[in-house]
Scaffold this active site. Structure first.
Site, PDB file in Angstrom:
ATOM      1  N   SER A  25       3.349   7.403 -18.574  1.00 52.88           N
ATOM      2  CA  SER A  25       4.594   8.509 -18.864  1.00 52.88           C
ATOM      3  C   SER A  25       5.536   8.412 -17.616  1.00 52.88           C
ATOM      4  O   SER A  25       6.810   8.657 -18.008  1.00 52.88           O
ATOM      5  CB  SER A  25       4.149  10.038 -18.842  1.00 52.88           C
ATOM      6  N   ARG A  76     -11.242 -10.769  -8.216  1.00 54.15           N
ATOM      7  CA  ARG A  76      -9.931 -10.030  -7.885  1.00 54.15           C
ATOM      8  C   ARG A  76      -8.796 -10.672  -7.270  1.00 54.15           C
ATOM      9  O   ARG A  76      -7.674 -10.649  -7.691  1.00 54.15           O
ATOM     10  CB  ARG A  76     -10.012  -8.600  -7.087  1.00 54.15           C
ATOM     11  N   MET A 101      -4.221   1.443 -11.906  1.00 50.61           N
ATOM     12  CA  MET A 101      -5.568   1.884 -11.242  1.00 50.61           C
ATOM     13  C   MET A 101      -6.644   0.950 -10.619  1.00 50.61           C
ATOM     14  O   MET A 101      -7.535   1.187 -10.131  1.00 50.61           O
ATOM     15  CB  MET A 101      -6.481   2.625 -12.325  1.00 50.61           C
ATOM     16  N   ASN A 118       4.641   3.220  -4.790  1.00 48.25           N
ATOM     17  CA  ASN A 118       3.899   3.587  -5.971  1.00 48.25           C
ATOM     18  C   ASN A 118       3.898   5.176  -5.851  1.00 48.25           C
ATOM     19  O   ASN A 118       4.816   5.954  -4.895  1.00 48.25           O
ATOM     20  CB  ASN A 118       2.305   3.751  -5.227  1.00 48.25           C
ATOM     21  N   HIS A 120       2.169   9.128  -6.150  1.00 45.82           N
ATOM     22  CA  HIS A 120       0.783   9.670  -5.945  1.00 45.82           C
ATOM     23  C   HIS A 120       0.982  11.219  -6.082  1.00 45.82           C
ATOM     24  O   HIS A 120       2.047  11.938  -5.580  1.00 45.82           O
ATOM     25  CB  HIS A 120       0.373   9.403  -4.551  1.00 45.82           C
ATOM     26  N   ASP A 152       0.805  -0.357   1.340  1.00 48.65           N
ATOM     27  CA  ASP A 152       0.454  -1.017   2.401  1.00 48.65           C
ATOM     28  C   ASP A 152      -1.137  -1.452   2.246  1.00 48.65           C
ATOM     29  O   ASP A 152      -1.630  -0.919   0.828  1.00 48.65           O
ATOM     30  CB  ASP A 152       0.462  -0.678   3.651  1.00 48.65           C
ATOM     31  N   GLY A 154      -3.734   0.174   3.091  1.00 48.16           N
ATOM     32  CA  GLY A 154      -4.668   1.445   2.992  1.00 48.16           C
ATOM     33  C   GLY A 154      -4.498   2.040   1.914  1.00 48.16           C
ATOM     34  O   GLY A 154      -3.900   1.665   0.674  1.00 48.16           O
ATOM     35  N   ASP A 156      -3.084   4.613  -0.188  1.00 45.00           N
ATOM     36  CA  ASP A 156      -2.143   5.801  -0.027  1.00 45.00           C
ATOM     37  C   ASP A 156      -1.607   6.178   1.326  1.00 45.00           C
ATOM     38  O   ASP A 156      -1.293   7.156   1.497  1.00 45.00           O
ATOM     39  CB  ASP A 156      -2.355   6.999  -1.160  1.00 45.00           C
ATOM     40  N   HIS A 182       3.468  16.216 -13.233  1.00 45.38           N
ATOM     41  CA  HIS A 182       4.136  15.041 -13.845  1.00 45.38           C
ATOM     42  C   HIS A 182       5.652  15.227 -13.976  1.00 45.38           C
ATOM     43  O   HIS A 182       6.278  14.358 -14.098  1.00 45.38           O
ATOM     44  CB  HIS A 182       3.471  15.004 -15.240  1.00 45.38           C
TER      45      HIS A 182
HETATM   46  C1  GRF Z   1       0.247   9.871 -12.275  1.00 45.88           C
HETATM   47  O1  GRF Z   1       0.006  11.041 -12.094  1.00 45.88           O
HETATM   48  C2  GRF Z   1       0.602   9.245 -11.066  1.00 45.88           C
HETATM   49  O2  GRF Z   1       0.959  10.096 -10.001  1.00 45.88           O
HETATM   50  C3  GRF Z   1      -0.771   8.530 -10.740  1.00 45.88           C
HETATM   51  O3  GRF Z   1      -1.184   8.015 -11.979  1.00 45.88           O
HETATM   52  C4  GRF Z   1      -0.505   9.061 -13.109  1.00 45.88           C
HETATM   53  C5  GRF Z   1      -0.023   7.908 -13.956  1.00 45.88           C
HETATM   54  O4  GRF Z   1       0.323   9.048 -15.092  1.00 45.88           O
HETATM   55  N1  GRF Z   1      -0.751   7.397  -9.709  1.00 45.88           N
HETATM   56  P1  GRF Z   1       1.231   7.964 -16.354  1.00 45.88           P
HETATM   57  O5  GRF Z   1       0.200   6.947 -16.928  1.00 45.88           O
HETATM   58  O6  GRF Z   1       2.617   7.444 -15.726  1.00 45.88           O
HETATM   59  O7  GRF Z   1       1.365   9.029 -17.362  1.00 45.88           O
END
Ligand code: GRF
Length: 217
Positions: A25, A76, A101, A118, A120, A152, A154, A156, A182
């Site tokens: 999304s 990886r 992820m 990123n 978060h 970086d 770490g 987040d 969201h």
């Molecule tokens: C979001 O809540 C973001 O903060 C986290 O992963 C989720 C991804 O949601 N890092 P989407 O796939 O963009 O709907």
């Protein structure tokens, strides 16, 4: 005179590669709000999950996709090297993690130092890592929020570009809070990426952990 893209007269283009593992999304918000506007292009969408809905959204928008499932590579590091080479082959200016992820290895992060962002779902440094929304609810916090930051090594921990707080109403259902978070992400993330694209965001020279915003710069 040829510009940075080698084309006479054509305005420079700021190229994003978005990495996403899930629904996408946030990718959709980036496609809707930024792609093809004000010199910003989504050049590619990559995923570690061949079944990620994000890839369908990319195809729908006519954006190139690539998948890098962990099991296709011996480790990886090798996966990240292949992904980094693909990202560079697209002349990428900024790597955008939108619900990606898979953990990125240090060589990948240093290759794109201060060029990975990123989103978060918390007010970092509070509630880093997995299930930030659950962590905030569990802690009985009065507010949480959304953070956009450079990545970086770490979890987040990178320099913060933008944050927005969201109150947690007493008794709120998790689904309701998730939807509110969201909705904020879909505004704040494209806004912050736009600021980076316009050159308004830089790392402080005396403190690599701090961002300086120079609007209109
Ligand atoms: C979001 O809540 C973001 O903060 C986290 O992963 C989720 C991804 O949601 N890092 P989407 O796939 O963009 O709907």
């Amino acid at each position: 005179m040829p510009d940075a893209n080698g084309k006479a007269g054509a305005p420079p283009v700021f190229r994003l590669v978005v990495l996403a593992s899930g629904t996408g999304s946030n990718l959709q918000a980036i496609l809707d709000r930024l792609h093809g506007r004000d010199g910003i292009e989504v050049a590619g969408v990559g995923s570690d999950r061949p079944d990620a809905k994000a890839l369908d959204r990319a195809l729908e928008a006519g954006v190139e996709t690539a998948t890098f499932p962990r099991d296709d590579f011996p480790d990886r590091e090798t996966r990240d090297l292949a992904m980094a080479d693909w990202i560079d082959s697209l002349d990428t200016d900024l790597v955008v993690l939108a619900g990606f992820m898979a953990l990125l290895t240090p060589p990948f992060i240093s290759r794109f130092r201060n060029r990975i962002v990123n989103v978060h779902p918390s007010l970092l440094p509070l509630f880093p890592g997995l299930d930030a929304i659950g962590q905030a609810l569990e802690a009985g916090a009065a507010e949480t929020g959304v953070t956009v930051h450079f990545v970086d090594e770490g979890t987040d921990t990178g320099p913060v570009i933008a944050q927005q707080a969201i109150p947690i109403r007493s008794g709120v259902e998790r689904e309701e809070l998730e939807a509110e978070i969201h909705a904020v992400e879909h505004q704040l993330f494209p806004e912050a990426i736009g600021m980076v694209a316009r050159g308004e965001v830089r790392i402080a020279e005396d403190d690599p952990g701090r961002v300086i915003i120079e609007r209109g710069g």
